[in-house]
Design an enzyme around this catalytic site. Structure first.
Site, short mmCIF file in Angstrom:
data_model
loop_
_atom_site.label_atom_id
_atom_site.label_comp_id
_atom_site.label_asym_id
_atom_site.label_seq_id
_atom_site.Cartn_x
_atom_site.Cartn_y
_atom_site.Cartn_z
N ASN A 138 0.88 -1.18 0.00
CA ASN A 138 0.00 0.00 0.00
C ASN A 138 0.91 1.22 0.00
O ASN A 138 1.55 1.51 1.00
CB ASN A 138 -0.88 -0.06 1.26
CG ASN A 138 -1.67 1.21 1.47
OD1 ASN A 138 -1.77 2.06 0.57
ND2 ASN A 138 -2.26 1.35 2.66
N TRP A 139 0.93 1.89 -1.14
CA TRP A 139 1.86 3.03 -1.26
C TRP A 139 1.34 4.30 -0.60
O TRP A 139 2.05 5.30 -0.53
CB TRP A 139 2.15 3.32 -2.75
CG TRP A 139 3.08 2.36 -3.39
CD1 TRP A 139 3.73 1.31 -2.80
CD2 TRP A 139 3.49 2.37 -4.77
NE1 TRP A 139 4.52 0.66 -3.72
CE2 TRP A 139 4.38 1.29 -4.94
CE3 TRP A 139 3.18 3.17 -5.86
CZ2 TRP A 139 4.97 1.01 -6.16
CZ3 TRP A 139 3.76 2.89 -7.09
CH2 TRP A 139 4.66 1.82 -7.23
N LYS A 140 0.08 4.28 -0.17
CA LYS A 140 -0.51 5.48 0.45
C LYS A 140 -0.31 6.69 -0.47
O LYS A 140 -0.36 6.53 -1.69
CB LYS A 140 0.07 5.69 1.85
CG LYS A 140 -0.03 4.40 2.67
CD LYS A 140 0.23 4.54 4.12
CE LYS A 140 0.05 3.19 4.79
NZ LYS A 140 0.18 3.23 6.23
N HIS A 185 -9.26 0.95 5.37
CA HIS A 185 -7.95 1.09 6.02
C HIS A 185 -8.10 2.01 7.23
O HIS A 185 -8.90 2.95 7.21
CB HIS A 185 -6.95 1.67 5.01
CG HIS A 185 -5.56 1.67 5.54
ND1 HIS A 185 -5.09 2.66 6.37
CD2 HIS A 185 -4.54 0.79 5.38
CE1 HIS A 185 -3.83 2.38 6.69
NE2 HIS A 185 -3.48 1.25 6.11
N GLU A 223 -6.43 4.41 8.28
CA GLU A 223 -6.26 5.85 8.00
C GLU A 223 -7.55 6.43 7.42
O GLU A 223 -7.91 7.57 7.69
CB GLU A 223 -5.06 6.06 7.06
CG GLU A 223 -3.76 5.88 7.82
CD GLU A 223 -2.59 5.38 6.98
OE1 GLU A 223 -2.63 5.47 5.75
OE2 GLU A 223 -1.62 4.89 7.61
N GLU A 255 -5.13 -5.25 10.84
CA GLU A 255 -4.13 -4.20 10.96
C GLU A 255 -4.31 -3.47 12.28
O GLU A 255 -5.09 -2.50 12.36
CB GLU A 255 -4.30 -3.20 9.81
CG GLU A 255 -4.05 -3.82 8.45
CD GLU A 255 -3.38 -2.82 7.53
OE1 GLU A 255 -2.34 -3.15 6.97
OE2 GLU A 255 -3.89 -1.69 7.41
N GLY A 315 2.82 2.02 10.70
CA GLY A 315 3.74 3.14 10.52
C GLY A 315 4.51 3.52 11.77
O GLY A 315 5.15 4.56 11.83
N SER A 338 3.81 -2.39 10.16
CA SER A 338 5.26 -2.43 10.29
C SER A 338 5.88 -3.78 9.89
O SER A 338 6.81 -4.25 10.54
CB SER A 338 5.69 -2.04 11.72
OG SER A 338 5.26 -0.72 12.00
N GLY A 353 2.94 -1.21 4.22
CA GLY A 353 2.99 0.20 3.87
C GLY A 353 4.42 0.61 3.56
O GLY A 353 4.93 0.39 2.45
N GLY A 354 5.11 1.15 4.55
CA GLY A 354 6.45 1.72 4.36
C GLY A 354 7.41 0.84 3.57
O GLY A 354 8.07 1.32 2.63
P1 PGA Z 1 3.17 0.07 7.59
O1 PGA Z 1 1.68 0.30 7.03
O2 PGA Z 1 3.68 -1.19 6.98
O3 PGA Z 1 3.93 1.30 7.13
O4 PGA Z 1 3.05 -0.01 9.07
C1 PGA Z 1 0.79 -0.77 6.94
C2 PGA Z 1 -0.53 -0.32 6.37
O5 PGA Z 1 -0.92 0.83 6.61
O6 PGA Z 1 -1.20 -1.08 5.65
#
Ligand code: PGA
Length: 250
Positions: free
Chosen positions: A9-11, A95, A97, A167, A173, A213, A234-235
């Site tokens: 997930n590149w956000k 998600h 966020e 999640e 993050g 993470s 994500g990251g």
């Molecule tokens: P992260 O994000 O790997 O940067 O913790 C995970 C996500 O938001 O799906």
């Protein structure tokens, strides 16, 4: 045996130039990967570029969000048919966020999931508790509420076409991954919810990804838990080498 899924997930990261550069480094790194489903969710603007870049590979492209409506006067929204036409095969829904920063509710998640399925997309429905919920001993209650408000609205046939992602919000993050045992316990709980609402067969076929993470140095421990059917990253999905390391491990 459930086939593993590694989804990135590149956000709100990466321009079109970044997207092309990512795939030109990433594709050769995963050319020999063992079979797992690979998914990348770029921002909306980069979807077509990503679809073009992965042509001929087994990588699927996902949207990061979708409207609950098919079309209409909804400024800023993108519909499921639009994502499908642009070449997406998956879409991330609910998600944390979206839930926390954009007030997305369980009801939105249910409607979006139905819309995605109707357009032939595979929804990746996210659920997870906050640190506060966990500290208050409410993890199962929160997961159960999110499950009841979202995936429960589906028919058994529809349910068999979704993926879920556990999640925990406190791990996203933050660099604080859930321990493999904590993640496995939550996955077992979600699978139990699926079994109670649908059937044992549906529960055991359901693929549940872990997100929060996930990095090349902790994927081994997480994937050693047979409850975990992959990862939503994500990251570590932004860098071709680290994302390839995750895919190659899975
Ligand atoms: P992260 O994000 O790997 O940067 O913790 C995970 C996500 O938001 O799906």
């Amino acid at each position: 045996m459930r086939r593993r899924v590694i989804a990135g997930n590149w956000k709100m990261y990466k321009t079109l130039t970044d997207t092309r550069a990512f795939f030109s480094s990433f594709l050769p790194l995963v050319a020999g990967a063992k079979p797992c489903d690979m998914v990348v969710a770029p921002p909306f603007t980069a979807i077509s570029t990503a679809v073009e870049a992965v042509k001929g590979s087994s990588i699927a492209i996902a949207g990061q969000n979708v409207s609950w409506s098919q079309e209409g006067a909804f400024t800023g929204e993108v519909s499921a048919p639009m994502l499908a036409e642009a070449g997406c095969r998956y879409v991330i829904i609910g998600h944390s966020e979206r839930r926390q920063l954009f007030r997305e509710t369980d009801d939105n998640v249910a409607k979006k999931t139905l819309m995605a399925l109707a357009s032939g997309l595979t929804p990746i429905v996210c659920l997870g508790e906050t640190q506060e919920d966990r500290d208050a001993g409410l993890t199962e209650e929160v997961l159960s509420r999110q499950f009841s408000g979202g995936p429960c609205a589906l028919t058994p046939e529809e349910f068999s076409r979704i993926l879920m992602a556990y999640e925990p919000v406190w791990a996203i993050g933050t660099g604080r991954t859930a321990t493999p045992e904590i993640a496995a316990a939550a996955h077992r709980f979600l699978r139990r919810c699926a079994g109670e609402k649908f059937s044992i067969r549906h529960a055991s076929a359901l693929r549940i990804l872990y997100g929060g993470s996930v990095k090349p140095d902790n994927i081994r421990g997480l994937m050693a838990q047979e409850e975990l059917d992959g990862a939503l990253v994500g990251g570590a999905s932004l860098d071709p080498e680290s994302f390839a390391a995750l895919v190659n491990f899975a």
